[in-house]
Design an enzyme around this catalytic site. Sequence first.
Site, PDB file in Angstrom:
ATOM      1  N   GLU A 167       0.806  -1.215   0.000  1.00 29.77           N
ATOM      2  CA  GLU A 167       0.000   0.000   0.000  1.00 29.77           C
ATOM      3  C   GLU A 167       0.844   1.273   0.000  1.00 29.77           C
ATOM      4  O   GLU A 167       0.686   2.160   0.851  1.00 29.77           O
ATOM      5  CB  GLU A 167      -0.981  -0.016   1.178  1.00 29.77           C
ATOM      6  CG  GLU A 167      -2.034  -1.106   1.031  1.00 29.77           C
ATOM      7  CD  GLU A 167      -3.154  -1.013   2.055  1.00 29.77           C
ATOM      8  OE1 GLU A 167      -3.067  -0.178   2.969  1.00 29.77           O
ATOM      9  OE2 GLU A 167      -4.118  -1.791   1.940  1.00 29.77           O
ATOM     10  N   GLU A 376      -5.612  -8.606   0.755  1.00 31.92           N
ATOM     11  CA  GLU A 376      -6.298  -8.168   1.967  1.00 31.92           C
ATOM     12  C   GLU A 376      -7.758  -7.904   1.633  1.00 31.92           C
ATOM     13  O   GLU A 376      -8.072  -7.264   0.632  1.00 31.92           O
ATOM     14  CB  GLU A 376      -5.679  -6.897   2.561  1.00 31.92           C
ATOM     15  CG  GLU A 376      -4.304  -7.103   3.171  1.00 31.92           C
ATOM     16  CD  GLU A 376      -3.761  -5.840   3.838  1.00 31.92           C
ATOM     17  OE1 GLU A 376      -4.586  -5.004   4.294  1.00 31.92           O
ATOM     18  OE2 GLU A 376      -2.537  -5.693   3.891  1.00 31.92           O
TER      19      GLU A 376
END
Length: 490
Positions: A167, A376
């Site tokens: 991320e 995720e």
Amino acid sequence: MHYDWNPRFPTGFLFGASSAAWQVEGATTEDGRTPAVIDLNSQKKAPFVDNKFTADHYHRYAEDVALMKECGLTSYRFSIAWPRIIPAADGAVNPAGVAFYNNLIDELLAAGITPIVTLYHYDMPVWAQEELGGWRSRDIIPAFEHYVRTCFEAFGDRVKYWLSINEQNMQICYGDWLGVSKGVEDWFRDKWKINHIMNLCHATAVNLCHELVDGGKIGPVPGYVPIYPETCRPEDQIAAMNAEEFTEKIWCDTYAYGDYSPFVYNYWSNNHIDPDIRPGDIETMKRAKSDFLAVNCYRSNTARHAPADAEAQEYLLNASGKKGELTFPVVPGQYALTRNPYVEYTDWDWEIDPVAMRYALRYLWDHYRLPMVITENGLGAHETKSPDGRVHDPQRLDYIRDNLYQIGLAIEDGVDVFGYNAWTFTDLLSTGNGMAKRYGFVFIDTTDEEQKATDDVSALALTRIPKDSYYWYKSFISSGATQWGREMND
């Protein structure tokens, strides 16, 4: 697109779960590990506990892997802690750190579970921050290269799926929340220099993986949040596009094409921003051909038009876990995020929107044509044991089932997806909410208060209790991903 059948997953599809080293391992001062910046950041999240113990995966990994095997998992996405492998600026490799990950990898493979390894998941070593400048300095690039080379050489004979930087977009968008902005005076401009250095480190990891790991595949891990326009007003559509550009698309474009888009080049020029791109940088980035995209997707957002004279509003995340305390951001002249009346919300004001997963996969496939793996996806909630000693989590069970269904529909739509790894396998330390915000298939019987009251991990029971969602996932996997537990194709 409607189908008269439930979605079908391809043969060999990986069904797994995820974690991150700094959030699950604990043992932050054991066996040569030195502090990470995110460790210090976690100590500022009062009233919650920091990451000194969490789920104590460092000592209990064999027990956790046994539970994964019992559940039927075929993949486990985890990260390696940089300061556990390279504890100091001298670059010496820590044998105990290498041994831990060797043992974990071997345990997984013996259980028939494919390891998917993240090289960097927020744990910049404090020594790298203090002595090299962390992400603020190009001096971090050779240090990162040494670290990832060490990982590829130590584990690449058994690990074939690698992830570069978790991320990156969220680290730039929420630099204060994740501690990335530490020491930066002009975040508005200098974050783009940091972002460029991160892109060079991503490229370094990709190129080294292809050089050193026989059969190795590697990809980036963007955090992806589909953004819908609030209405069919044309200005709202542009606002949604702006929000996607500034929170995720800039990064995905760069990963896929090895260069920045005209949109961001123009933005830099119009705002007098110098990202410090030097000769040879773009060539290095263009050589880094990602094999796939790893996707972290939990929810959607909704955007509306924000005129240039609108009052700016910072994105204030909900830290309490009481609904209604999130403050949506307003970026004048770009976009404003707002509440979506068509979806439900978690206790932390995150949209519960399984269709967002199908949207994300369709969007990313249409733009980049790279295979994808979900790394995720999950639901954070307050949870306690029931009087029968079990943990009932019907909301998570529905969330996981509904997201898997939407992934299956995306596959039916023609999208290439090869795995799903829910966040998380066990409960662990939330980035901002300690042990109070739980995501796991497996309950860890502890609290923030209990962990704050001791400095001895052996004083904690940390009992593992599979939740109802664990048993549903186990049944779903064992059925060949065909038994959903309720009628789905209505």
